[in-house]
Design a protein around this motif. Structure first.
Motif, mmCIF file in Angstrom:
data_model
loop_
_atom_site.group_PDB
_atom_site.id
_atom_site.type_symbol
_atom_site.label_atom_id
_atom_site.label_comp_id
_atom_site.label_asym_id
_atom_site.label_seq_id
_atom_site.Cartn_x
_atom_site.Cartn_y
_atom_site.Cartn_z
ATOM 1 N N UNK A 231 -0.808 -4.135 -8.128
ATOM 2 C CA UNK A 231 -1.371 -4.041 -9.487
ATOM 3 C C UNK A 231 -2.588 -3.115 -9.536
ATOM 4 N N UNK A 232 -3.293 -2.988 -8.418
ATOM 5 C CA UNK A 232 -4.502 -2.157 -8.379
ATOM 6 C C UNK A 232 -4.196 -0.667 -8.247
ATOM 7 N N UNK A 233 -2.959 -0.333 -7.927
ATOM 8 C CA UNK A 233 -2.592 1.079 -7.746
ATOM 9 C C UNK A 233 -2.561 1.777 -9.103
ATOM 10 N N UNK A 234 -3.269 2.899 -9.195
ATOM 11 C CA UNK A 234 -3.297 3.643 -10.461
ATOM 12 C C UNK A 234 -2.344 4.833 -10.437
ATOM 13 N N UNK A 235 -2.169 5.449 -9.270
ATOM 14 C CA UNK A 235 -1.267 6.606 -9.143
ATOM 15 C C UNK A 235 -0.064 6.172 -8.301
ATOM 16 N N UNK A 236 0.909 5.571 -8.954
ATOM 17 C CA UNK A 236 2.080 4.986 -8.293
ATOM 18 C C UNK A 236 2.979 6.072 -7.720
ATOM 19 N N UNK A 237 3.285 5.961 -6.423
ATOM 20 C CA UNK A 237 4.199 6.864 -5.753
ATOM 21 C C UNK A 237 5.537 6.134 -5.572
ATOM 22 N N UNK A 238 6.575 6.559 -6.254
ATOM 23 C CA UNK A 238 7.841 5.810 -6.193
ATOM 24 C C UNK A 238 8.514 5.883 -4.833
ATOM 25 N N UNK B 169 0.809 -1.228 0.000
ATOM 26 C CA UNK B 169 0.000 0.000 0.000
ATOM 27 C C UNK B 169 0.835 1.268 0.000
ATOM 28 N N UNK B 170 2.089 1.182 0.396
ATOM 29 C CA UNK B 170 2.900 2.403 0.502
ATOM 30 C C UNK B 170 3.119 3.078 -0.844
ATOM 31 N N UNK B 171 2.935 2.345 -1.927
ATOM 32 C CA UNK B 171 3.131 2.921 -3.260
ATOM 33 C C UNK B 171 1.908 3.698 -3.754
#
Length: 145
Positions: A133-140, A105-107
């Motif tokens: 895979x469900x994350x749409x706005x990926x935070x690096x 979830x951190x991403x």
């Protein structure tokens, strides 16, 4: 910084000194010394094999210890972040999230995090990979071990 933007497909971190040098070289040395020991037993070769295995175990444990500390920090960071982002009604459910789920979830961005947490707690994701895979706005995260 990384050469390309991070995403689910590119977020795995490879540390060349560990992954491509220290780990394979010490692993091959341990394997070679054990094979040599079985063909030419002597107390000296036994001692050398023990040293080679200890060296390989030390290299592997150093990685495991670093990743364990990183995971503890991510768990703490995510619990604090979730208290800021989630509605107060969901705060009591934060401890229900497993470490691998928190790491995945951190991403997620702050905007999509509450929805993903809710879906995670409902059991919609079979694995931590499904969460990623469900994350749409990926935070690096470029500061990983």
């Amino acid at each position: 910084m990384a050469a390309q933007p991070q995403s689910y497909r590119t977020h795995a971190r490879w540390f060349p000194m560990y992954h491509f040098f220290a780990s394979p070289v010490t692993g091959l040395y341990a394997l070679h010394s054990l094979l040599y020991l079985t063909q030419h037993f002597s107390w000296w070769h036994l001692a050398e094999s023990l040293f080679a295995c200890a060296l390989f175990a030390g290299v592997l444990s150093s990685r495991i210890m670093a990743v364990t500390v990183q995971n503890r920090l991510v768990r703490l960071e995510m619990r604090l972040r979730l208290k800021e982002v989630l509605p107060a009604a969901m705060h009591a459910r934060i401890p229900e999230l497993r470490v691998k789920q928190l790491i995945a979830l951190r991403f997620a961005s702050d905007a999509e995090l509450p929805g993903l947490v809710e879906r995670t707690l409902k059991g919609e994701f079979a694995t931590h990979r499904d969460i990623k895979r469900a994350i749409t706005d990926w935070q690096p995260d470029y500061l990983r071990v």
